[in-house]
Design a protein around this motif. Structure first.
Motif, PDB file in Angstrom:
ATOM      1  N   ALA A  59      -3.908  24.277   2.018  1.00  0.00           N
ATOM      2  CA  ALA A  59      -3.076  25.372   1.515  1.00  0.00           C
ATOM      3  C   ALA A  59      -2.462  25.004   0.166  1.00  0.00           C
ATOM      4  O   ALA A  59      -2.407  25.821  -0.745  1.00  0.00           O
ATOM      5  N   THR A  60      -1.989  23.797   0.051  1.00  0.00           N
ATOM      6  CA  THR A  60      -1.536  23.260  -1.235  1.00  0.00           C
ATOM      7  C   THR A  60      -2.475  22.102  -1.545  1.00  0.00           C
ATOM      8  O   THR A  60      -2.290  21.010  -1.045  1.00  0.00           O
ATOM      9  N   PRO A  61      -3.550  22.352  -2.331  1.00  0.00           N
ATOM     10  CA  PRO A  61      -4.558  21.322  -2.539  1.00  0.00           C
ATOM     11  C   PRO A  61      -3.952  19.990  -2.961  1.00  0.00           C
ATOM     12  O   PRO A  61      -3.146  19.920  -3.876  1.00  0.00           O
ATOM     13  N   GLY A  62      -4.328  18.961  -2.254  1.00  0.00           N
ATOM     14  CA  GLY A  62      -3.818  17.634  -2.563  1.00  0.00           C
ATOM     15  C   GLY A  62      -4.067  16.695  -1.406  1.00  0.00           C
ATOM     16  O   GLY A  62      -4.854  16.977  -0.506  1.00  0.00           O
ATOM     17  N   GLY A  63      -3.371  15.597  -1.411  1.00  0.00           N
ATOM     18  CA  GLY A  63      -3.540  14.626  -0.348  1.00  0.00           C
ATOM     19  C   GLY A  63      -2.720  13.384  -0.618  1.00  0.00           C
ATOM     20  O   GLY A  63      -1.935  13.317  -1.564  1.00  0.00           O
ATOM     21  N   GLY A  64      -2.896  12.419   0.270  1.00  0.00           N
ATOM     22  CA  GLY A  64      -2.147  11.182   0.134  1.00  0.00           C
ATOM     23  C   GLY A  64      -2.924   9.998   0.671  1.00  0.00           C
ATOM     24  O   GLY A  64      -3.844  10.151   1.476  1.00  0.00           O
ATOM     25  N   LEU A  65      -2.547   8.819   0.231  1.00  0.00           N
ATOM     26  CA  LEU A  65      -3.153   7.570   0.680  1.00  0.00           C
ATOM     27  C   LEU A  65      -2.049   6.528   0.769  1.00  0.00           C
ATOM     28  O   LEU A  65      -1.222   6.415  -0.136  1.00  0.00           O
ATOM     29  N   THR A  66      -1.992   5.800   1.867  1.00  0.00           N
ATOM     30  CA  THR A  66      -1.025   4.724   2.045  1.00  0.00           C
ATOM     31  C   THR A  66      -1.742   3.518   2.634  1.00  0.00           C
ATOM     32  O   THR A  66      -2.572   3.661   3.527  1.00  0.00           O
ATOM     33  N   ILE A  67      -1.425   2.335   2.124  1.00  0.00           N
ATOM     34  CA  ILE A  67      -1.947   1.097   2.693  1.00  0.00           C
ATOM     35  C   ILE A  67      -0.789   0.121   2.872  1.00  0.00           C
ATOM     36  O   ILE A  67       0.201   0.174   2.134  1.00  0.00           O
ATOM     37  N   GLY A  68      -0.908  -0.725   3.869  1.00  0.00           N
ATOM     38  CA  GLY A  68       0.134  -1.705   4.114  1.00  0.00           C
ATOM     39  C   GLY A  68      -0.434  -2.964   4.731  1.00  0.00           C
ATOM     40  O   GLY A  68      -1.509  -2.949   5.338  1.00  0.00           O
ATOM     41  N   ARG A  69       0.300  -4.064   4.577  1.00  0.00           N
ATOM     42  CA  ARG A  69      -0.159  -5.342   5.119  1.00  0.00           C
ATOM     43  C   ARG A  69       1.063  -6.201   5.441  1.00  0.00           C
ATOM     44  O   ARG A  69       2.042  -6.215   4.696  1.00  0.00           O
ATOM     45  N   THR A  70       0.988  -6.914   6.559  1.00  0.00           N
ATOM     46  CA  THR A  70       1.998  -7.898   6.930  1.00  0.00           C
ATOM     47  C   THR A  70       1.307  -9.240   7.072  1.00  0.00           C
ATOM     48  O   THR A  70       0.338  -9.369   7.817  1.00  0.00           O
ATOM     49  N   GLN A  71       1.800 -10.220   6.341  1.00  0.00           N
ATOM     50  CA  GLN A  71       1.192 -11.551   6.295  1.00  0.00           C
ATOM     51  C   GLN A  71       2.209 -12.585   6.787  1.00  0.00           C
ATOM     52  O   GLN A  71       3.291 -12.673   6.236  1.00  0.00           O
ATOM     53  N   PRO A  72       1.861 -13.360   7.825  1.00  0.00           N
ATOM     54  CA  PRO A  72       2.780 -14.432   8.231  1.00  0.00           C
ATOM     55  C   PRO A  72       2.793 -15.544   7.181  1.00  0.00           C
ATOM     56  O   PRO A  72       1.753 -15.919   6.656  1.00  0.00           O
ATOM     57  N   LEU A  73       3.983 -16.050   6.866  1.00  0.00           N
ATOM     58  CA  LEU A  73       4.123 -17.139   5.896  1.00  0.00           C
ATOM     59  C   LEU A  73       4.614 -18.415   6.567  1.00  0.00           C
ATOM     60  O   LEU A  73       5.152 -19.290   5.916  1.00  0.00           O
ATOM     61  N   GLY A  74       4.434 -18.501   7.834  1.00  0.00           N
ATOM     62  CA  GLY A  74       4.912 -19.626   8.624  1.00  0.00           C
ATOM     63  C   GLY A  74       5.266 -19.125  10.012  1.00  0.00           C
ATOM     64  O   GLY A  74       4.881 -18.029  10.394  1.00  0.00           O
ATOM     65  N   ARG A  75       6.020 -19.914  10.743  1.00  0.00           N
ATOM     66  CA  ARG A  75       6.365 -19.518  12.104  1.00  0.00           C
ATOM     67  C   ARG A  75       7.594 -18.615  12.163  1.00  0.00           C
ATOM     68  O   ARG A  75       7.837 -17.950  13.161  1.00  0.00           O
ATOM     69  N   THR A  76       8.384 -18.589  11.078  1.00  0.00           N
ATOM     70  CA  THR A  76       9.641 -17.846  11.125  1.00  0.00           C
ATOM     71  C   THR A  76       9.793 -16.774  10.058  1.00  0.00           C
ATOM     72  O   THR A  76      10.832 -16.116  10.002  1.00  0.00           O
ATOM     73  N   ILE A  77       8.796 -16.572   9.211  1.00  0.00           N
ATOM     74  CA  ILE A  77       8.928 -15.587   8.141  1.00  0.00           C
ATOM     75  C   ILE A  77       7.607 -14.861   7.925  1.00  0.00           C
ATOM     76  O   ILE A  77       6.531 -15.432   8.082  1.00  0.00           O
ATOM     77  N   ALA A  78       7.714 -13.561   7.586  1.00  0.00           N
ATOM     78  CA  ALA A  78       6.532 -12.742   7.308  1.00  0.00           C
ATOM     79  C   ALA A  78       6.804 -11.910   6.062  1.00  0.00           C
ATOM     80  O   ALA A  78       7.944 -11.537   5.782  1.00  0.00           O
ATOM     81  N   LEU A  79       5.756 -11.630   5.318  1.00  0.00           N
ATOM     82  CA  LEU A  79       5.838 -10.810   4.120  1.00  0.00           C
ATOM     83  C   LEU A  79       5.157  -9.480   4.411  1.00  0.00           C
ATOM     84  O   LEU A  79       4.004  -9.452   4.848  1.00  0.00           O
ATOM     85  N   SER A  80       5.878  -8.385   4.173  1.00  0.00           N
ATOM     86  CA  SER A  80       5.318  -7.053   4.372  1.00  0.00           C
ATOM     87  C   SER A  80       5.270  -6.331   3.037  1.00  0.00           C
ATOM     88  O   SER A  80       6.223  -6.401   2.250  1.00  0.00           O
ATOM     89  N   ALA A  81       4.172  -5.638   2.781  1.00  0.00           N
ATOM     90  CA  ALA A  81       4.016  -4.859   1.553  1.00  0.00           C
ATOM     91  C   ALA A  81       3.347  -3.537   1.901  1.00  0.00           C
ATOM     92  O   ALA A  81       2.495  -3.470   2.789  1.00  0.00           O
ATOM     93  N   ARG A  82       3.790  -2.484   1.221  1.00  0.00           N
ATOM     94  CA  ARG A  82       3.228  -1.161   1.451  1.00  0.00           C
ATOM     95  C   ARG A  82       3.173  -0.432   0.125  1.00  0.00           C
ATOM     96  O   ARG A  82       4.042  -0.576  -0.714  1.00  0.00           O
ATOM     97  N   GLY A  83       2.114   0.345  -0.077  1.00  0.00           N
ATOM     98  CA  GLY A  83       1.979   1.152  -1.281  1.00  0.00           C
ATOM     99  C   GLY A  83       1.316   2.468  -0.957  1.00  0.00           C
ATOM    100  O   GLY A  83       0.578   2.580   0.026  1.00  0.00           O
ATOM    101  N   GLY A  84       1.619   3.468  -1.728  1.00  0.00           N
ATOM    102  CA  GLY A  84       1.022   4.768  -1.454  1.00  0.00           C
ATOM    103  C   GLY A  84       1.049   5.667  -2.665  1.00  0.00           C
ATOM    104  O   GLY A  84       1.774   5.428  -3.635  1.00  0.00           O
TER     105      GLY A  84
END
Length: 93
Positions: A59-84
């Motif tokens: 109805a309103t021509p268009g769209g979207g895209l999102t990607i994300g990733r979570t990476q462990p950096l050890g036993r107690t910390i994780a890095l999360s990144a998302r973009g869209g």
């Protein structure tokens, strides 16, 4: 009006009505829509995890895209990144 929530990353949507909505303040008397996403990791994953989501509109021509990733950096910390990206055109009849 433009929403500040990306619906492509929602893992759960809660609609809260009635007296329970007062937990979110006096401005929430009409109800609350709570969008739950995993932007902040609550536990460190054993291995890298990720997702990709797309959306198309007609109805309103268009769209979207999102990607994300979570990476462990050890036993107690994780890095999360998302973009869209999202694109929308004028309404067509």
């Amino acid at each position: 009006h433009g929403l500040t929530i990306d619906p492509l990353v929602a893992s759960r949507i809660e609609v809260i009505r009635g007296p329970a909505s007062l937990l979110y303040g006096t401005n929430a008397l009409g109800g609350v829509v709570n969008v739950v996403s995993h932007d902040i990791a609550t536990e460190v994953p054993e291995r890298a995890t990720g997702y990709a989501a797309t959306q198309a509109e007609s109805a309103t021509p268009g769209g979207g895209l999102t990607i994300g990733r979570t990476q462990p950096l050890g036993r107690t910390i994780a890095l999360s990144a998302r973009g869209g990206v999202r694109r929308a055109d004028d309404l067509t009849m």
